[in-house]
Design a protein around this motif. Structure first.
Motif, short mmCIF file in Angstrom:
data_model
loop_
_atom_site.label_atom_id
_atom_site.label_comp_id
_atom_site.label_asym_id
_atom_site.label_seq_id
_atom_site.Cartn_x
_atom_site.Cartn_y
_atom_site.Cartn_z
N SER A 53 0.81 -1.22 0.00
CA SER A 53 0.00 0.00 0.00
C SER A 53 0.84 1.26 0.00
N GLY A 54 2.09 1.13 0.45
CA GLY A 54 2.93 2.31 0.59
C GLY A 54 2.85 2.96 1.96
N ARG A 55 1.98 2.44 2.80
CA ARG A 55 1.77 3.10 4.10
C ARG A 55 2.80 2.67 5.15
N THR A 56 3.43 1.52 4.94
CA THR A 56 4.38 1.02 5.93
C THR A 56 5.77 0.97 5.33
N THR A 57 6.72 1.51 6.06
CA THR A 57 8.11 1.50 5.61
C THR A 57 9.03 1.11 6.77
N TYR A 58 10.13 0.51 6.41
CA TYR A 58 11.18 0.18 7.38
C TYR A 58 12.52 0.58 6.78
N TYR A 59 13.44 0.98 7.67
CA TYR A 59 14.74 1.43 7.23
C TYR A 59 15.85 0.79 8.05
N ALA A 60 17.00 0.66 7.42
CA ALA A 60 18.20 0.30 8.18
C ALA A 60 18.55 1.47 9.08
N ASP A 61 19.09 1.18 10.25
CA ASP A 61 19.44 2.25 11.19
C ASP A 61 20.41 3.25 10.56
N SER A 62 21.27 2.77 9.69
CA SER A 62 22.31 3.62 9.11
C SER A 62 21.75 4.69 8.18
N VAL A 63 20.52 4.52 7.69
CA VAL A 63 19.95 5.49 6.75
C VAL A 63 18.71 6.17 7.30
N LYS A 64 18.26 5.76 8.46
CA LYS A 64 17.03 6.31 9.03
C LYS A 64 17.17 7.81 9.24
N GLY A 65 16.17 8.55 8.79
CA GLY A 65 16.19 10.00 8.92
C GLY A 65 16.83 10.70 7.74
N ARG A 66 17.52 9.94 6.89
CA ARG A 66 18.18 10.54 5.72
C ARG A 66 17.59 10.03 4.40
N PHE A 67 17.13 8.81 4.39
CA PHE A 67 16.57 8.21 3.18
C PHE A 67 15.05 8.06 3.34
N THR A 68 14.34 8.18 2.23
CA THR A 68 12.90 7.98 2.22
C THR A 68 12.52 7.08 1.05
N ILE A 69 11.82 6.01 1.37
CA ILE A 69 11.34 5.10 0.32
C ILE A 69 9.86 5.38 0.09
N SER A 70 9.45 5.32 -1.16
CA SER A 70 8.04 5.53 -1.51
C SER A 70 7.73 4.74 -2.78
N ARG A 71 6.45 4.63 -3.07
CA ARG A 71 6.08 3.92 -4.29
C ARG A 71 4.86 4.56 -4.93
N ASP A 72 4.78 4.40 -6.24
CA ASP A 72 3.64 4.85 -7.03
C ASP A 72 3.05 3.60 -7.66
N ASN A 73 1.98 3.09 -7.10
CA ASN A 73 1.42 1.83 -7.58
C ASN A 73 0.82 1.96 -8.98
N ALA A 74 0.40 3.15 -9.35
CA ALA A 74 -0.13 3.34 -10.70
C ALA A 74 0.97 3.10 -11.74
N LYS A 75 2.20 3.39 -11.35
CA LYS A 75 3.34 3.20 -12.25
C LYS A 75 4.16 1.97 -11.87
N ASN A 76 3.75 1.28 -10.80
CA ASN A 76 4.49 0.12 -10.32
C ASN A 76 5.96 0.47 -10.11
N THR A 77 6.19 1.63 -9.55
CA THR A 77 7.54 2.17 -9.40
C THR A 77 7.83 2.44 -7.93
N VAL A 78 9.05 2.16 -7.52
CA VAL A 78 9.50 2.46 -6.17
C VAL A 78 10.64 3.47 -6.26
N TYR A 79 10.70 4.36 -5.30
CA TYR A 79 11.71 5.41 -5.27
C TYR A 79 12.51 5.34 -3.97
N LEU A 80 13.73 5.81 -4.04
CA LEU A 80 14.54 5.98 -2.84
C LEU A 80 15.16 7.37 -2.89
N GLN A 81 14.63 8.26 -2.07
CA GLN A 81 15.18 9.61 -1.97
C GLN A 81 16.27 9.58 -0.91
N MET A 82 17.48 9.91 -1.33
CA MET A 82 18.64 9.86 -0.43
C MET A 82 19.15 11.28 -0.21
#
Length: 124
Positions: A53-82
């Protein structure tokens, strides 16, 4: 079916990059999608995962607070903003996806589709 990543490159420490990943070939429905990375001489490690759904995310401790994962299901695409990238973030970043539900997400064996990887280089 293969996943195709894009957006890698060279960035200075403190800078930002946005990675994208989408399936090539026939469209298939993905469940969780995630990112892993592998630095030279090291094992592939978990970075982040996003639920179907995109509502739940988990991160490695080393990137938490700096990286953001998201997805667009209409495009079946996942993003990682670093953001606030550090030299230790330099690695080949791999997109991963699976087509089944599971509560496990941390291991490479939790995914059945992988991309070819995109290089991220961070200069100090």
């Amino acid at each position: 079916v293969q996943l195709v990543e894009s957006g890698g490159g060279l960035v200075q420490a403190g800078g930002s990059l946005r990675l994208s990943c989408a399936p090539s070939g026939p469209t298939f429905t993905t469940a969780a999608m995630g990112w892993f990375r592998q630095a030279p001489g090291k094992e592939r490690e978990f970075v982040a995962v996003v639920s179907t759904s995109g509502r739940t995310t988990y991160y490695a401790d080393s990137v938490k607070g700096r990286f953001t994962i998201s997805r667009d299901n209409a495009k079946n695409t996942v993003y990682l903003q670093m953001s606030s990238l550090k030299p230790e973030d330099a690695a080949v970043y791999y997109c991963a996806a699976r087509t089944y539900y599971s509560t496990s997400y941390y291991y490479t064996g939790d995914y059945d589709y992988w991309g070819q990887g995109t290089q991220v280089t961070v200069s100090s």
